[in-house]
Structures are given as C-alpha cells and as structure tokens.
Design an enzyme around this catalytic site. Structure first.
Site, short mmCIF file in Angstrom:
data_model
loop_
_atom_site.label_atom_id
_atom_site.label_comp_id
_atom_site.label_asym_id
_atom_site.label_seq_id
_atom_site.Cartn_x
_atom_site.Cartn_y
_atom_site.Cartn_z
N LYS A 118 0.80 -1.23 0.00
CA LYS A 118 0.00 0.00 0.00
C LYS A 118 0.83 1.28 0.00
O LYS A 118 0.38 2.34 0.43
CB LYS A 118 -1.00 0.04 1.19
CG LYS A 118 -1.82 -1.21 1.39
CD LYS A 118 -2.33 -1.83 0.12
CE LYS A 118 -3.38 -1.02 -0.59
NZ LYS A 118 -3.72 -1.66 -1.90
N HIS A 172 7.21 -7.37 -2.10
CA HIS A 172 7.06 -6.79 -0.76
C HIS A 172 7.98 -7.52 0.24
O HIS A 172 7.91 -7.27 1.44
CB HIS A 172 5.63 -6.98 -0.24
CG HIS A 172 4.56 -6.31 -1.03
ND1 HIS A 172 4.66 -5.03 -1.50
CD2 HIS A 172 3.33 -6.75 -1.42
CE1 HIS A 172 3.54 -4.71 -2.15
NE2 HIS A 172 2.73 -5.75 -2.12
N SER A 219 -4.81 2.66 4.23
CA SER A 219 -4.97 2.04 2.91
C SER A 219 -5.00 0.51 3.05
O SER A 219 -5.78 -0.18 2.39
CB SER A 219 -3.82 2.50 2.01
OG SER A 219 -3.94 1.96 0.73
#
Ligand code: A3P
Length: 285
Positions: free
Chosen positions: A42, A97, A127
């Site tokens: 995010k 990630h 988010s």
C-alpha cells in the site's frame, strides 16, 4: 487462512508464499538489467509499476498496458517469479514486498536496479485496512482500532512497516538503489518521473515525460482497467467494499485516527525510528 511464518518470522500470506517459494526468491538469479520495485504493501507499488512501464514505452499507454500490472506483481511470488518475465519493451520489472533479509543477498550479487517506494505509515495503515476489506484473500480486518494496533505490532502480512523500511534502508549502500516516497510523487510527479529516468539511465524528451505524467496520474489510472484491478474477479477483489484506486491522497489518516490513536502512533514511530534518519511527510499543505 493458511499463513506462512517466514524465515524471518514475518507473517506472510500462505497462498502466495511457501518455504519453497521463499527459498526460490533467496536463490533468484537477477539479470543485470532487471528493475526491482520494492515496497511495503500500500505504498504506491502499482503507481511505480505504471510509471516504469510508461517510461519504457516512452509514454505510449497502449504499449505500456499490454500486460496488466498485476502480472508483474508480488502475487506471483507463489509461482516462483516465473510469470514475471514479460513481453514488451524494456527490462524485466519485478515487484516485491519481501523483506531485505530474503532478497538483498541475491540482489547484492547482481547489478539489478532497486527502486524502493516508501509511504508515511499512517496512510499505509489506512490504505491497508481498506485493502483487507476488499481483498477476499485477506482476513477480515476487524474494526479499524484493532487493525491499527496489529499494524503497529507488525502482526499483519509482510510484518512490521518499521522493520521493512529500516532494513531495506540499511542495505541501500550495497545495492544500485533509488529511494523515493509516495509523498514526493504526490508533491511533484513530473520531477519524480525525471529523477526515476535519471536513475534508470533512460533519458526522455519533454513530450514523452508529459505523456508519462498524464497517464500515471490518479484520475487516469483509476479509469484504466489494466491497472485498477477491476478485471480481477469480484471473488478475489470486491470493489463494492472499497476501490483499489481508493483515494490516492496524502493525509487521509486524519479522517480515520482519533487524537489518542495519533498520539500512540507517534510514540511508537519515535521509538522505532529513533535509529533511522528517514523523514516522512504526513500531510501536504
Ligand atoms: P489509497 O488506498 O490511500 O487510495 P499499492 O499499489 O502499493 O497497493 O498502493 C495502493 C495505494 O496507492 C492506494 O492508496 C492507491 O489509491 C494509491 N495509488 C495508486 N495509484 C496512484 C496514483 N496514480 N496517484 C496517487 N495514488 C495512487
């Protein structure tokens, strides 16, 4: 939900990662020309993917979006990166990630370029909360206050935001590394695009930069089904719960945090970031 505790003890979604896929990532042979986008979830991953694909198509949106962005995304790590190799112009753009202790050693052996996008963690938490609501493959986030506590404790997928940012920052000198924030991109998208081009050693004409800027702004990306995830079936991403391209602003946390939550967050932030010189922008005046 099937979770995987990673090598580093981080909570990872079990349908995307396994010990085997993490091993594959650790042993991954990067090519010299690879570009690796690294983010905590995010933080502007999709935005950077779109900017890079637009840069390599010299601003031509038709070429840039022949491959939907999610086919370059970390979702694919569970099939061991093999689908990330994309057709089209330019180098491979790989997105992850994963924490630095999993990927940095393999990157250090290569000349791959790494672009790290960071975002202020208050907006990341908000988010991420909405993303849990819409992404059916993630657990129900419970009410926001509980989610926020888990976020601060690092008990969310991909672990602690603080560790992610600090650990990647600590290996930055050992890599061909470019650091940028979501807020930098919000403040001056054109300048950010030019800096990214410089890092990629890909000079562009001003008119081409115009096009990259135009196609990567929030309003345009929100309407682009190749990047806004609306082509993903509703059983996987339910856009009635929240849009993927949700607000795209700096400071939305102010609409969600109570004063008390904000104080608690600031306290944790100061403790965890006391050994790190990175600065974050919380609102745009
Ligand atoms: P919000 O939920 O705050 O709106 P990621 O791609 O890493 O999952 O990040 C998603 C976040 O980036 C979402 O934030 C999304 O709206 C925002 N985003 C995506 N494209 C953007 C753009 N062109 N401009 C601004 N924000 C963008």
């Amino acid at each position: 939900m099937d979770d995987t505790e990673s090598i580093a003890g981080i909570l990872l979604p079990g349908h995307l990662h396994s010990q085997q896929s993490l091993q594959y990532a650790q042993d991954f042979q990067f090519k010299e020309e690879d570009i690796v986008i690294v983010t905590y979830p995010k933080s502007g991953t999709t935005w950077m993917q779109e900017i890079l694909t637009l840069i390599y198509s010299r601003g031509d949106d038709d070429i840039a979006t022949t491959v939907p962005n999610w086919r370059r995304a970390p979702w694919l790590e569970h099939i061991y990166f093999k689908d990330v190799i994309i057709e089209g112009n330019g180098p491979r753009i790989i997105t992850t990630h994963l924490p630095s202790d999993v990927l940095a050693p393999a990157l250090q052996k290569s000349k791959a370029k790494v672009i790290y996008v960071a975002r202020n963690p208050k907006d990341v938490a908000v988010s991420y909360y909405y993303f849990h609501k819409m992404a059916r493959f993630l657990p129900n986030p419970q009410p926001f206050p509980e989610f926020l506590e888990k976020f601060l404790e690092g008990k969310v997928y991909y672990g602690s935001w603080f560790e992610h940012v600090k650990d990647w920052h600590s290996v930055s000198q050992t890599l061909d590394f470019f650091y940028i924030t979501y807020e930098d991109m919000q403040k001056d998208l054109r300048r950010s695009i030019k800096k990214i081009c410089q890092f990629l050693e890909t000079p562009m004409y001003s008119k081409e930069v115009d096009k990259v800027e135009q196609h990567s702004n929030f309003a345009v990306m929100s309407q682009n089904s190749m990047v806004n995830y609306t082509l993903i079936p509703c059983e996987i991403m339910d856009h009635t719960q929240s849009k993927f391209m949700r607000k795209g602003v700096v400071g939305d946390w102010q609409q969600h945090f109570t004063e008390e939550q904000n104080k608690m967050f600031d306290k944790v932030f100061q403790e965890k970031m006391s050994d790190c010189d990175l600065q974050f922008i919380w609102t745009l005046k």
